[in-house]
Write an enzyme that holds these catalytic residues in place. Sequence first.
Site, PDB file in Angstrom:
ATOM      1  N   TYR A  57     -37.034 -47.114   3.891  1.00  0.00           N
ATOM      2  CA  TYR A  57     -38.289 -46.417   4.150  1.00  0.00           C
ATOM      3  C   TYR A  57     -39.225 -46.654   2.968  1.00  0.00           C
ATOM      4  O   TYR A  57     -38.961 -46.207   1.849  1.00  0.00           O
ATOM      5  CB  TYR A  57     -38.062 -44.906   4.319  1.00  0.00           C
ATOM      6  CG  TYR A  57     -37.223 -44.500   5.507  1.00  0.00           C
ATOM      7  CD1 TYR A  57     -36.866 -45.406   6.506  1.00  0.00           C
ATOM      8  CD2 TYR A  57     -36.775 -43.188   5.636  1.00  0.00           C
ATOM      9  CE1 TYR A  57     -36.088 -45.014   7.584  1.00  0.00           C
ATOM     10  CE2 TYR A  57     -36.004 -42.789   6.725  1.00  0.00           C
ATOM     11  CZ  TYR A  57     -35.659 -43.717   7.688  1.00  0.00           C
ATOM     12  OH  TYR A  57     -34.892 -43.327   8.764  1.00  0.00           O
ATOM     13  N   HIS A 122     -26.520 -47.398   8.208  1.00  0.00           N
ATOM     14  CA  HIS A 122     -27.790 -47.301   8.923  1.00  0.00           C
ATOM     15  C   HIS A 122     -27.781 -48.168  10.176  1.00  0.00           C
ATOM     16  O   HIS A 122     -28.228 -49.310  10.177  1.00  0.00           O
ATOM     17  CB  HIS A 122     -28.926 -47.720   7.982  1.00  0.00           C
ATOM     18  CG  HIS A 122     -30.275 -47.279   8.434  1.00  0.00           C
ATOM     19  ND1 HIS A 122     -31.398 -47.368   7.640  1.00  0.00           N
ATOM     20  CD2 HIS A 122     -30.710 -46.723   9.594  1.00  0.00           C
ATOM     21  CE1 HIS A 122     -32.448 -46.897   8.282  1.00  0.00           C
ATOM     22  NE2 HIS A 122     -32.054 -46.509   9.484  1.00  0.00           N
TER      23      HIS A 122
END
Length: 328
Positions: A57, A122
């Site tokens: 991110y 992830h």
Amino acid sequence: MQYRTLGKTGFEVSEVSLGTWQVGGRWGEPFSERNAERIINEAIDAGVNFIDTADVYSDGASEAAVASVVKGRSENIYVATKCGRQIQPHTAEGYTAQRLTGYVEDSLRNMKTDTIDLIQLHCPPTEIYARPEIFEAFDRLKEQGKIRNLGVSVELVDEALMAMQYPNVTTVQIIYNMFRLKPSEVFFSKAKENNVGIIVRVPLASGLLTGKMSRATTFGPDDHRSFNRNGEAFDKGETFSGVEYGLGLEAVEQLKKLFPGQEPLAAWAIRWVLMAEEVSTVIPGASRPEQVASNIEASGLPALSAQQMQGVEQIYDKYIRPSVHAQW
């Protein structure tokens, strides 16, 4: 704010927490550290004590912003991050214990901390769940004091079930919302049996379930709601939960009729998620502080009626199930 136990971690976490995919700005816009600080502080002020981020991110800026704010607060805040999506191309062959350990080390540096409360794989390729050496690598990291817990973020219900074969998996993060009912059919009960915490992401189906979108709504070219509708960049289930946009709008109009009144559909959509007792926490995102306040309102709403719960399922069956249910 109400709190629930996050599976084997033993953490008592806010049932409405904060996801930080778009913290600091809207999807596709430059990261704003000042805006990120305001969003995160707003959440903590409202009782949020669990924040989910990832190393990808804003290239680590989200991790750094979360850690900076948390360090300046007196409350005990649990921070979860993720690793693995930096592997490009994102294939099983790229996954090695050494590489993942390096990513954890990078996150520790980004957050200027010695220990990560919860590290999550992830959304790794499905083949990874058949490679025990990947999961064993995190046992060593725990022994070294660099992580407290391991979790996984998944795309598929089948992946969630496979992940739980590893005893060191304490949490599973999964998409679950009014347009994605499949996790509640088998996975939720299995997670409860295994004392695995459930973290729900994408509760508003990329904004569709806010009830504020229309066919005239536009998205910037760098917004995944423009470029990933068919899975061009990553799993299309992350964008509008894999629902075709126009069909989603039709379903939303029917949902609005189930929830008349002053509260926005978004709050009811989050409250609907919390009706599942197996859910530990839901992590809606926010690009502005006022969105945080709106999301957290859901925790104080009354329980949905049996009629409303049945109505949601009927709308799902009519509009969403045929094209979505079997895919994830």
